[in-house]
Each structure stands twice: as C-alpha cells, then as structure tokens.
Design a protein around this motif. Structure first.
Motif, PDB file in Angstrom:
ATOM      1  N   GLN A   1       4.552  23.801   7.604  1.00 53.89           N
ATOM      2  CA  GLN A   1       4.092  25.186   7.403  1.00 53.89           C
ATOM      3  C   GLN A   1       3.493  25.742   8.687  1.00 53.89           C
ATOM      4  OE1 GLN A   1       4.473  27.086   4.645  1.00 53.89           O
ATOM      5  NE2 GLN A   1       3.559  28.796   5.772  1.00 53.89           N
ATOM      6  N   GLU A   2       2.626  24.989   9.336  1.00 49.38           N
ATOM      7  CA  GLU A   2       1.962  25.487  10.535  1.00 49.38           C
ATOM      8  C   GLU A   2       2.934  25.645  11.692  1.00 49.38           C
ATOM      9  OE1 GLU A   2      -1.279  22.950  11.429  1.00 49.38           O
ATOM     10  OE2 GLU A   2      -2.278  23.232   9.486  1.00 49.38           O
ATOM     11  N   ALA A   3       3.907  24.724  11.815  1.00 51.87           N
ATOM     12  CA  ALA A   3       4.880  24.833  12.904  1.00 51.87           C
ATOM     13  C   ALA A   3       5.762  26.064  12.726  1.00 51.87           C
ATOM     14  CB  ALA A   3       5.725  23.559  12.958  1.00 51.87           C
ATOM     15  N   MET A   4       6.260  26.324  11.522  1.00 54.54           N
ATOM     16  CA  MET A   4       7.104  27.492  11.276  1.00 54.54           C
ATOM     17  C   MET A   4       6.315  28.783  11.430  1.00 54.54           C
ATOM     18  SD  MET A   4      10.190  26.382  10.663  1.00 54.54           S
ATOM     19  CE  MET A   4      11.016  27.689   9.772  1.00 54.54           C
ATOM     20  N   GLN A   5       5.035  28.727  11.125  1.00 53.53           N
ATOM     21  CA  GLN A   5       4.214  29.945  11.240  1.00 53.53           C
ATOM     22  C   GLN A   5       4.060  30.356  12.701  1.00 53.53           C
ATOM     23  OE1 GLN A   5       3.086  31.613   8.471  1.00 53.53           O
ATOM     24  NE2 GLN A   5       2.577  33.238   9.960  1.00 53.53           N
ATOM     25  N   ILE A   6       4.121  29.397  13.621  1.00 52.51           N
ATOM     26  CA  ILE A   6       4.002  29.739  15.050  1.00 52.51           C
ATOM     27  C   ILE A   6       5.122  30.664  15.471  1.00 52.51           C
ATOM     28  CG2 ILE A   6       4.161  28.743  17.384  1.00 52.51           C
ATOM     29  CD1 ILE A   6       2.753  26.262  16.280  1.00 52.51           C
ATOM     30  N   GLY A   7       6.343  30.349  15.076  1.00 53.47           N
ATOM     31  CA  GLY A   7       7.465  31.231  15.449  1.00 53.47           C
ATOM     32  C   GLY A   7       7.465  32.523  14.642  1.00 53.47           C
TER      33      GLY A   7
ATOM     34  N   ASP B   1       0.846  -1.203   0.000  1.00 51.57           N
ATOM     35  CA  ASP B   1       0.000   0.000   0.000  1.00 51.57           C
ATOM     36  C   ASP B   1       0.876   1.246   0.000  1.00 51.57           C
ATOM     37  OD1 ASP B   1      -2.330  -1.438  -0.001  1.00 51.57           O
ATOM     38  OD2 ASP B   1      -2.526  -1.453   2.190  1.00 51.57           O
ATOM     39  N   PHE B   2       0.502   2.218  -0.867  1.00 53.43           N
ATOM     40  CA  PHE B   2       1.212   3.498  -0.948  1.00 53.43           C
ATOM     41  C   PHE B   2       0.341   4.580  -0.314  1.00 53.43           C
ATOM     42  CE2 PHE B   2       2.022   7.502  -3.337  1.00 53.43           C
ATOM     43  CZ  PHE B   2       3.289   7.754  -2.852  1.00 53.43           C
ATOM     44  N   ASP B   3       0.887   5.239   0.735  1.00 50.02           N
ATOM     45  CA  ASP B   3       0.152   6.285   1.456  1.00 50.02           C
ATOM     46  C   ASP B   3       0.428   7.620   0.774  1.00 50.02           C
ATOM     47  OD1 ASP B   3      -1.211   7.861   3.194  1.00 50.02           O
ATOM     48  OD2 ASP B   3      -0.068   7.316   4.999  1.00 50.02           O
ATOM     49  N   ALA B   4      -0.438   7.984  -0.194  1.00 52.65           N
ATOM     50  CA  ALA B   4      -0.240   9.225  -0.943  1.00 52.65           C
ATOM     51  C   ALA B   4      -0.548  10.460  -0.108  1.00 52.65           C
ATOM     52  CB  ALA B   4      -1.126   9.208  -2.194  1.00 52.65           C
ATOM     53  N   GLY B   5      -1.284  10.310   0.954  1.00 55.57           N
ATOM     54  CA  GLY B   5      -1.654  11.470   1.773  1.00 55.57           C
ATOM     55  C   GLY B   5      -0.607  11.848   2.789  1.00 55.57           C
ATOM     56  N   LEU B   6       0.467  11.084   2.904  1.00 56.93           N
ATOM     57  CA  LEU B   6       1.480  11.402   3.911  1.00 56.93           C
ATOM     58  C   LEU B   6       2.247  12.666   3.576  1.00 56.93           C
ATOM     59  CD1 LEU B   6       2.929  10.496   6.490  1.00 56.93           C
ATOM     60  CD2 LEU B   6       4.480   9.150   5.076  1.00 56.93           C
ATOM     61  N   VAL B   7       2.585  12.883   2.290  1.00 56.38           N
ATOM     62  CA  VAL B   7       3.371  14.059   1.903  1.00 56.38           C
ATOM     63  C   VAL B   7       2.618  15.351   2.184  1.00 56.38           C
ATOM     64  CG1 VAL B   7       4.497  15.233  -0.029  1.00 56.38           C
ATOM     65  CG2 VAL B   7       4.706  12.761   0.216  1.00 56.38           C
ATOM     66  N   PRO B   8       1.390  15.545   1.714  1.00 52.10           N
ATOM     67  CA  PRO B   8       0.662  16.783   2.024  1.00 52.10           C
ATOM     68  C   PRO B   8       0.507  17.024   3.514  1.00 52.10           C
ATOM     69  CG  PRO B   8      -0.472  15.548   0.310  1.00 52.10           C
ATOM     70  CD  PRO B   8       0.607  14.659   0.831  1.00 52.10           C
ATOM     71  N   GLN B   9       0.333  15.938   4.281  1.00 57.24           N
ATOM     72  CA  GLN B   9       0.169  16.109   5.730  1.00 57.24           C
ATOM     73  C   GLN B   9       1.448  16.637   6.366  1.00 57.24           C
ATOM     74  OE1 GLN B   9      -0.938  12.526   7.738  1.00 57.24           O
ATOM     75  NE2 GLN B   9      -0.776  13.424   9.776  1.00 57.24           N
ATOM     76  N   ILE B  10       2.602  16.070   5.954  1.00 59.11           N
ATOM     77  CA  ILE B  10       3.878  16.547   6.509  1.00 59.11           C
ATOM     78  C   ILE B  10       4.147  17.984   6.074  1.00 59.11           C
ATOM     79  CG2 ILE B  10       6.376  16.205   6.409  1.00 59.11           C
ATOM     80  CD1 ILE B  10       5.882  13.213   6.331  1.00 59.11           C
ATOM     81  N   MET B  11       3.817  18.318   4.806  1.00 56.65           N
ATOM     82  CA  MET B  11       4.009  19.697   4.323  1.00 56.65           C
ATOM     83  C   MET B  11       3.194  20.675   5.167  1.00 56.65           C
ATOM     84  SD  MET B  11       6.144  19.378   1.858  1.00 56.65           S
ATOM     85  CE  MET B  11       6.751  18.268   0.599  1.00 56.65           C
TER      86      MET B  11
END
Length: 800
Positions: free
Chosen positions: A106-112, A92-102
């Motif tokens: 983005q959200e973590a860097m936006q906090i700082g 099984d290939f989890d295609a949704g993993l890349v967008p989730q990590i992206m």
C-alpha cells in the motif's frame, strides 16, 4: 639518559642474582613440578582399568568391592530413543508477515499515486471539478523508483515501472496484489517442504509467534513449499486478472512471486527442549550388584551382561576415587623429589657452586622430558581413541628419547648425578604409564647405560657411536622385557619392539647433539667438547698472548703440561686442568711489561713503583683475566681457574720490601690475592704448577736434586698456608703431583752438553794440511775473501 639506561640494565642482573641465591626458589620448583605432574595425570591413568570386550577371556578374578547400581544402558537408551520419536517437531507460524507485506504494498503504490493526485490538486478539484492538473512525466515518476523499491522490498526494472506509470498506480492494482498475497500466505509457506513431509506420519506442532496458541497439524501436504507457492500465485490470481491486459497481469504475478516469503519455520531449540524433557521422564533400567559378588572369574569368557557390570564398576570407581588418586600421585611426586634432593643433590660437591642454577637445569630437564612422555601418550590416544589406558602394554614408550636426559645431565654435571636424575625421571615416567614396572625398568636401565656411554665423550662424533650402542642395548632390553611380560612371545611382536627400542636410542643421541650447544649457551656450562675447542693453541686469545706476552705464553704452556700430567696422576680431569693453565694468566695482557717473564730489556718497571702499587698491579691481573674470559665467553670453569689459581696467597717479595721500607701501617691483606682459594682439585693443581714452574725457572743450577727439593719446599709452603684446604687434595695426591712435577721439570731443565764457540784445530799432517781432507781452509787473500766475511757478519745480525 645514560644513567637511566644503566639502571634499566641493572634490573635483569638483580633478578638473576636473586634467583640464583634465594633458597625459596627450590621450594617453588618442588611445588610447581608436583602440581604440573599431578594435573597432567588423567583420571583414567590413575585407576585400574578392565580392557575387555565381549568374547575376551578374563585374566583374573574381579569382585565387586561394594554395593553398586548397574544401569542397562542399552535398554535405557532404547527407551529414551522411543521417547524422542514420540515428540512432534515444533514449527513457528509468523502471523504478522501478511499484514506487514500488505502495508508495504500500500505505501509503495501510494508513492507513485501521489504524483498523479497531489494534495493541493485534490483540494482544488473539490472546489472546481472542471480544472484538472497535468499528469507528471515518466522522468518525474522515475525519480521515485528508489523509494518505491525500498518500501516494497524488491527491485523492479524501468519497463515494469512504466507499466505502473501508464496505469497511474491504480488502487485496483494494489488491491489485486494484496488479495493474491493474502490467499497464498494465509495458507502457509514453509522453507523446506521435503523435511516437513518426513514428519507426515506424526504430524507437527504449529505455534503462532507472539502468542501461546499452538495446534497439531497432521495434513502437511496442504502447506506450500517455495516453488508451490509461486505456482499458486498464478492459480489464485487467474480469476482476479481475467480482464486485465497481458503486460499488467505478468507484472502483478511477478511482483507477488518475488514478494513471497516463508512464514512457517522449524524451531529446533524448542523441539530439542521438548525431547530432553520427554527423555528425562524415562527412568534408567537399573539392577543391583552386591558387595563381594563375583563379577568375573579368571578364565571365564566375557559376555554382554558381565561387560556392563565391569564398565559400571570402572565408572563408579573412577568418579569417586579421582581426587584420592590425584592426591596419592601428588604425594608420591613431592616426597620422591624431596628425598632425592636431600639424599643425592643437596650436598653433592659438584652442585655446591651455583647450586640454584644446577637445580633449575635439572628441574627444566625433568619437566621437558616428562612433557615428551605426555605428548607421546596423547599422540597414541589421538591416533587410536579406543586404545586401552593400559599404555604400558603398548611398546611405543620404548621410542621416547628419555635417555637423552641422562646423557645431557652426565655431560654437564657428571655420571653419578646423571644416575640419580635418571632414577627420579624413570619413577615419574613409570607413574605416567599407570605405575608400570616394565616401563620403570626399561627407562632406568636405558638411561643408566646412556650416561655410562657418554661419560668420556669429548667429540661430537662420539655421541653418534654412543647412540648406536644405546640402540643395541635398548633392543636387547626390549627382548628381555618381551620374554618377561609375554606369556607366549610372538616373533612379529618382538621384532616390532626391537625396532622401536632401536629407534629410541637413535632419537636420544640426536636429541643430545641438538640440545648440548643450546644448554651450553643458556646455562653457561662447559663440556669436554668445549674444553677441547679451547685447548687449541690457535684460539684468538692464546695467539694474542703468544704475540704480546711471549714469556707469559711460554710459562702458561709449561704450566699446562705440568697440570695435565699431575691431573692424570691423581685421576682428576686432565683436560680441564690443562685448559685452565693455558688461560690462567691472560690478565697479564693488560700490562705485559710489569711481569718479569716478559721483560727482555733488563729494566724492571717495578723499581720505580712503591711496593703497594706493584702488588696492586699483580693482583689486578686476576681481575683483568676474568674480564677477558667473559668477553671471549670462555665459561665458568676457566674463569674459576683464573680467580683461584693464586687463592689468597701472599705476594711475599713486595710485602717484605714494604716492611723493609720502615713504614708502620703495612696491612698484610693489601698484599694478598682476593681469592677464593681453589675449590676443585684441578684449580689446586694449576696453583701448584704455576708456583713451581716460576720458582724452578729461577734456579741457577737446576739439578734433579735441587728441583726435587724446591718442588717439595714450595708445595709444603702452599699447604701450610692453607691454600689447599678447600679443594680436597689429599697428602697422597700431593705426593703424586710432586712426583709428576719432578719428572717433567727434570726433563725440561736437564743438564746439556756445553758447546764451544770454535772447534779444536785438528792435528795436521807432516805437510801441515788438515787431517780431514774434505774440509778446506779459508783463503786469507783473493777476490772471494771479503764477500764471505760480509755474509757471516749479516747472519750474526739477524734477529737483533
């Protein structure tokens, strides 16, 4: 509270009374034993088996009873194995993993970054670009570190966070991290590349999660393993980080490597489903065997093809006849137990009293010892799963302590019942071993010998001797069965069987010794050994009788002597009769002075009582005796002796006294003991001995002729009153009993030499001196006269 407690305590007694009286319990036990025994017989034991391997010689002809289809399992399995090899493993290939990590990056860097460009500052900067808010301190930014780590999904240290702080959480850093992660994960990262490369020749099916899209991947080397993916982070990041300083470069690479996760996983369930589907499409390789076709001839060697046919015949027969065979086992068990009960147990005189209790004992014994058989077969099968189900050929069954059941049954219920029980037990044990005749013969003969060896056992050590003798008998029996069943007896095999059979006898004796006290407690049985313990005159109750009621004690001892001799004369249980006699009058301890044998002062307490009250006191000693016997746990046999030793006889003295009083409403039943009448020969003997001893003691001149006449008269009266009609004493028995009574009573009350108080004075010599020169006359004066007279007076007063 007391009333509630009493009611609660009544319930167990009611349940016990119901179980010991209801006839439905016997039917329930019959069906329960049949069901349990049938369920524990496995299908393999209920069908004929062919224990052959390739190269064995057939012992008999085997024909096909009907048309059967035989599957060549080896060829079929080979084809199914080939079908399995053609199925590609599904990943099984989890295609949704890349967008989730992206998104997380983005959200973590936006906090700082929000700390450097707050919302209000951005609005003001748009109005006046000349004003800019002051930068936050690192301490302020450090407070956002937990939120940053939670959103990003990894932990970072303060040093790494300070680097991001110095670069003001630059969006360019975010972009570089996302770019590197996108390139590596888009290629595909598998958790275990070594397992993946095993399928390099066949390729895999790569299925995208969340869609029905799937593709075949043959070039598996292009996919990254975990370590390879970390290496690719540096390679992919090298051109992007070319002009970035060293510390920031290492930080970006470290974050990317730690964020990496496998996005390609093996799907075992889907793969197995596709394998099963492929195998189900493979038809088994079958060929037909016609009814009557000779599969194997006697003396013929078994080859691979014939073994396949034999196994197919066995499997189809087992699958189709298991219910029929189970029904046969159930019916055999049901009718075996039912017929045995109707013929042997239902009307047996030993089992009439407490019939249900005895049946419960036998039923539990049957289940317990058949359980031993079942556990033994299970252990053998567990130790050797390839052991053929023809278990009778394995000599281990000789070690099963089944004779202990016959020993215990003989101890508590008698030899004849033990033989009947051994017959039922041996038949069922033989069925457990596939209906083996050798097993039945061994168990039945061994159980019969065991019961015979312990039938007269009265001491614990006699069980050990019985076990040793049984071991020798089992060893000889093993030799006999060895010569019977083996075409060519082998010394080593016979030695093994002899040893196992010998151990079986020892196990049986050991089990008997261990179970006997437990059964005595649970079922309130009394064995010969227990009776021997009670016959000891140092027992607390006997010593109490001796001290508090010496007259009753003396009477009981003589009655015991009479009973023991009479029982021996008619081949009854002399020990049981003696012990019953010892305890038959213990109820007199309640009111010792109301019984004439204990009245030493010449005063009769009954002179001041009415005849009915006197009779009630005499009758009460039976009830009090039963209460004492239960308190001291003397057992049912002794309790029966107490309740039955007077039967329903009439207390004639007080009945006649009541009649002479002139009252008209005299009821004879008030002057009779409640009974029951003696139910066994032993209790009948105790009744006779009790009456005879008391009457003969009262004779004025007990000459042998008067004793014989009195004994005859008393026995005739008791017989005529019907007190012996339920205890199976014959006229011949009564004659022998009377004869033994006469011998003992004549010896006890024989005529004695009359001794005078003073010896006759001997003739004196001429000088007036005594003829016997060594006897000196006493002095009539002097210093020693008074002390001598005083000593003689003191001796006379001793004991007053």
């Amino acid at each position: 509270m007391h009333m509630k407690k009493t009611k609660r305590n009544i319930w167990p007694d009611k349940v016990k009374t119901f179980l010991l009286s209801t006839p439905y319990l016997l039917w329930f036990m019959l069906f329960a034993i049949t069901l349990v025994f049938t369920l524990f017989q496995t299908p393999e034991q209920q069908n004929i088996t062919f224990s052959y391997e390739v190269g064995d010689v057939a012992q008999r002809d085997i024909k096909a009873p009907k048309d059967i289809l035989v599957e060549d399992t080896e060829v079929s399995e080979n084809r199914r194995s080939q079908a399995k090899d053609t199925v590609r493993i599904v990943y099984d290939f989890d295609a949704g993993l890349v967008p989730q990590i992206m998104a997380n990056i983005q959200e973590a860097m936006q906090i700082g970054r929000n700390l450097f460009e707050p919302e209000e500052s951005r609005e003001k900067n748009e109005e006046d670009t000349r004003k800019s808010p002051p930068d936050p301190t690192f301490a302020m930014v450090l407070e956002t570190k937990p939120r940053f780590e939670e959103k990003l999904g990894i932990e970072i240290n303060e040093g790494a966070y300070s680097i991001l702080y110095k670069h003001r959480f630059d969006p360019a850093i975010t972009e570089k991290i996302q770019t590197i992660m996108g390139k590596v994960l888009s290629n595909g990262v598998v958790a275990n590349k070594e397992i993946l490369l095993e399928e390099e020749n066949r390729g895999i099916i790569l299925r995208t999660i969340g869609s029905s899209e799937e593709k075949i991947v043959n070039n598996l080397k292009v996919l990254y393993g975990p370590d390879q993916a970390k290496t690719m982070v540096r390679i992919e990041g090298a051109p992007l980080l070319k002009n970035v300083n060293y510390n920031l470069t290492n930080l970006i690479v470290d974050i990317c490597q730690r964020l990496l996760q496998p996005n390609i996983f093996m799907n075992k369930n889907e793969t197995q489903k596709r394998i099963l589907a492929a195998q189900s499409d493979i038809n088994p390789v079958m060929y037909q065997v016609k009814a009557g076709e000779m599969i194997l001839r006697e003396g013929e060697r078994v080859n691979k093809t014939k073994l396949i046919k034999l196994n197919a015949l066995q499997e189809q027969a087992a699958g189709k006849t298991v219910y029929v065979s189970a029904t046969g086992i159930a019916l055999i068990t049901f009718f075996l137990i039912l017929v045995s009960y109707l013929l042997f147990f239902k009307d047996h005189k030993t089992l009439k009293a407490d019939h249900n209790k005895h049946m419960i004992f036998l039923a539990l014994g049957l289940v317990l010892y058949l359980g031993f058989v079942k556990i033994s077969t299970f252990l053998v099968q567990s130790a050797d799963p390839n052991q053929a189900w023809d278990l009778a050929s394995a000599s281990f069954f000789m070690a099963i302590p089944l004779p202990a059941a016959a020993m215990i049954c003989c101890l508590f219920l008698g030899f004849d019942i033990a033989i009947y029980f051994a017959l039922v037990l041996s038949v069922l044990a033989g069925l457990s071993f596939g209906g083996s005749f050798e097993v039945f013969i061994f168990f039945f003969l061994s159980c019969s010998a065991a019961a015979f060896l312990v039938r007269e056992s009265r001491e614990r050590k006699s069980f050990i001797m019985a076990g040793f003798k049984l071991s020798i008998f089992n060893a000889v029996l093993a030799i006999s069965l060895g010569f019977y069943s083996l075409a060519q007896p082998e010394p080593l095999l016979l030695a093994k069987e002899i040893f196992i059979a010998f151990c079986g006898g020892v196990f049986a004796a050991t089990l008997t010794i261990g179970f006997t006290p437990l059964i005595e407690i649970l079922f309130d049985y009394t064995t010969e050994t227990k009776l021997l313990e009670f016959s000891n005159l140092d027992q607390p109750l006997i010593k109490k009788l001796m001290i508090e009621a010496p007259g009753t004690y003396n009477h009981s001892v003589i009655v015991a002597t009479l009973s023991e001799a009479a029982a021996s004369a008619i081949s009854a249980s002399s020990l049981k009769a003696k012990v019953m006699a010892y305890y038959h009058d213990i109820g007199k301890l309640d009111k010792t002075m109301y019984f004439i044998e204990n009245q030493a002062d010449g005063k009769n307490r009954h002179d001041k009582l009415s005849p009915s009250m006197s009779a009630l006191i005499l009758i009460q000693h039976v009830k009090k005796g039963v209460e004492l016997a239960k308190t001291y746990k003397l057992g049912n046999e002794i309790i029966d002796g107490i309740t039955q030793h007077h039967g329903t006889s009439l207390i004639k003295y007080f009945y006649n006294k009541a009649l002479k009083s002139g009252k008209d409403n005299i009821n004879e039943e008030n002057f009779r003991y409640p009974g029951p009448k003696p139910q066994t020969r032993e209790t009948g003997i105790v009744m006779l001995a009790d009456v005879v001893e008391a009457a003969v003691r009262a004779l004025e001149r007990p000459t042998p002729a008067r004793i014989r006449g009195r004994v005859k008269e008393l026995i005739n009266d008791i017989f005529a009153d019907g007190q012996l009609e339920e205890c199976e004493l014959t006229l011949k028995d009564l004659h022998q009993i009377a004869k033994s009574f006469n011998n003992i009573l004549t010896s006890i009350y024989h005529s004695r030499i009359e001794y005078t108080d003073k010896p006759q004075e001997k003739k004196k010599e001429k000088n007036d001196s005594p003829k016997d020169s060594d006897r000196q006359p006493a002095k009539t004066n002097g210093a020693n006269h008074t002390p001598a007279q005083k000593d003689r007076t003191d001796l006379k007063r001793l004991g007053l």
